[in-house]
Write an enzyme that holds these catalytic residues in place. Structure first.
Site, PDB file in Angstrom:
ATOM      1  N   HIS A  64       0.863  -1.319   0.121  1.00 15.65           N
ATOM      2  CA  HIS A  64      -0.124  -0.030  -0.028  1.00 15.65           C
ATOM      3  C   HIS A  64       0.620   1.338  -0.060  1.00 15.65           C
ATOM      4  O   HIS A  64       0.483   2.461  -0.289  1.00 15.65           O
ATOM      5  CB  HIS A  64      -1.002  -0.038   1.280  1.00 15.65           C
TER       6      HIS A  64
ATOM      7  N   ASP B   5       0.281  -7.525   1.383  1.00 19.95           N
ATOM      8  CA  ASP B   5       0.623  -6.342   1.378  1.00 19.95           C
ATOM      9  C   ASP B   5       2.065  -6.321   1.459  1.00 19.95           C
ATOM     10  O   ASP B   5       2.821  -5.645   2.436  1.00 19.95           O
ATOM     11  CB  ASP B   5      -0.152  -5.515   2.602  1.00 19.95           C
TER      12      ASP B   5
ATOM     13  N   SER C  17       4.782   2.732   7.996  1.00 20.51           N
ATOM     14  CA  SER C  17       4.579   1.502   7.076  1.00 20.51           C
ATOM     15  C   SER C  17       5.431   1.155   6.509  1.00 20.51           C
ATOM     16  O   SER C  17       6.147   1.900   5.625  1.00 20.51           O
ATOM     17  CB  SER C  17       3.259   1.956   6.396  1.00 20.51           C
TER      18      SER C  17
END
Length: 464
Positions: free
Chosen positions: A119, A149, A223
């Site tokens: 993402h 992911d 992230s």
């Protein structure tokens, strides 16, 4: 004279005793001194347990990791058209808009391979990597796995790069100290500390079902960063937080390093992810489920269906069996099972310990390839979409209707076969595996709404 000597001796002894007592009780380190702490005596059971972070030295792990965590800049460009200008003035081409997203990544090899979250780089036109020493490089996207992911990038640097080595995430323990390292604002790498709060955490996402949960502070922009142990070894890729505000409030989650490493190896070796499946459907046990199923065990994975032609069927696993162990990994929940299987490839062999009629049994199962399976629901046989379907309809996920056996739907058979189901009761369907999980929550006589795309590319909704 003799009497005087005796008196002198008694006085001398009395003084010595008094002085010794004072030193023992009232001196700086005495029992009643201001510096003393009076506690109840406790039995000793060996070594003392340090409960404070001060007892753990994080400096070596931090110094080892900060130089391997990078800033990831994602630039995407889209063309926005203006229908009024096009209609009245014949203006063509539209206006380009640039969007910038940021995150973190981890260098995993000295020649410049970098792992981050999918993402973080999704829809990127251009990806830029900035190292901790402020040097920047254009990155090439090697491959992604949207389900898990994970994305793999590559940069070409002039020198060999520092990198983080992988640890065995299956061996991490709850309560173990960890560091979360990210580079969220293109400053330099930042470090926070915490402990492993839980393992194999199921967040009901449509992809990975087995997260490592920590209380190390992780905020947006972190992230794709590293979760490392006190030796500086990679045990997870920081992925998401659970927060009503969008900022850290005490819970953060990481993809286990064993899962990430398997995906990376697949992308480098095959160019895509090789997914092996056990070939069973069902759900995890708890007090309520066990009571409804009439079984005494309250932990484990209960098999409700075994897929035909799967390794599970060939090894003799049956409906009603309860899986409690895969190799040396205990299986108490669905997240335990899916997390372990996601580290394996098709044709890998797994030793399955299960309970049947109260007796422990062991079966050796060869994992099958996910794409060969189909599933049936309410008289619709479904299969995974292939590369041609994805390209034709510009889809990443979904399952295709292969055949219709439901008598009530036979009259619509020609219109249904080939349609691609996108969601069931507003739950996104990625593949046969995610569809099966939804089916297991639905009663046979329960109506459901399906959103699908037909062969003409139109979105339709039906209730069956």
């Amino acid at each position: 004279m003799k009497r005087f000597s005796n008196l002198f001796l008694v006085s001398l002894l009395s003084g010595a005793v008094t002085l010794a007592s004072y030193k023992l009780l009232f001196d700086d380190n005495g029992y009643f001194s201001k510096n003393s702490i009076v506690t109840q005596a406790e039995p000793s059971f060996g070594r003392n347990v340090g409960l404070s972070a001060e007892a753990v030295d994080f400096t070596a792990a931090a110094d080892k990791t900060i130089h391997t965590v990078v800033h990831v800049k994602n630039v995407s460009r889209t063309t926005v058209s203006n229908p009024i200008l096009e209609y009245f003035y014949g203006f063509q081409g539209g206006q380009q808009q640039e969007q910038v997203g940021t995150g973190s990544g981890v260098i995993i090899s000295e020649d410049g391979y970098i792992v981050t979250n999918n993402h973080v780089i999704k829809d990127a036109t251009e990806i830029e990597i900035t190292l901790n020493n402020k040097k920047s490089y254009k990155a090439k996207l090697i491959g992604t796995d949207s389900k898990m992911d994970i994305a793999l990038l590559k940069i070409n640097a002039e020198d060999k790069l520092p990198y983080t080595t992988f640890a065995n995430s299956d061996s991490v323990k709850i309560g173990e100290w960890v560091l979360a390292v990210g580079n969220p604002y293109n400053l330099t790498s930042t470090v926070t500390a915490g402990i492993i709060s839980a393992k194999a955490r199921n967040l009901d996402t449509s992809g990975i079902q087995s997260f490592i949960q920590t209380d190390a502070a992780v905020n947006p922009g972190n992230s794709g960063g590293a979760l490392v142990n006190t030796r500086g070894e990679l045990i997870g890729i920081n992925t998401m937080i659970s927060s009503p505000t969008g900022s850290y409030t005490g819970y953060s989650f990481a993809i286990p390093s064993n899962n990430a490493r398997k995906i990376i190896d697949d992308l480098i070796e095959f160019g895509n992810v090789q997914r092996g499946v056990l070939g069973v459907e069902g759900g995890e046990l708890n007090a309520k489920a066990s009571k409804e199923l009439g079984v005494s065990e309250t932990q484990g994975f209960y098999i409700s269906n075994v897929r035909k032609k799967s390794g599970a069927e060939k090894s003799g696993l049956q409906k009603g069996d309860i899986i409690v162990k895969l190799d040396n990994q205990n299986i108490a929940t669905y997240a335990d099972l899916s997390g372990y299987i996601n580290t394996k490839r098709p044709n890998d062999k797994v030793e399955v310990m299960y309970i049947r009629e109260g007796k422990n049994k062991v079966a050796s199962v060869v994992l099958s390839k996910n794409e060969i399976f189909s599933s049936e629901f309410k008289g619709l046989e479904l299969e995974n979409i292939d590369a041609n379907d994805k390209k034709r309809f510009r889809l990443a996920d979904g399952v295709k209707i292969k055949s219709v056996t439901n008598e009530n739907l036979k009259q619509y058979e020609a219109d249904l076969i080939g349609n691609i189901i996108l969601s069931i009761d507003n739950i996104k369907i990625k593949d046969i595996e995610s569809a099966s999980r939804v089916f297991n929550t639905k009663a046979e006589n329960e109506s459901v709404q399906m959103e699908m795309i037909n062969k003409r590319g139109e979105i339709i909704r039906i209730i069956i």
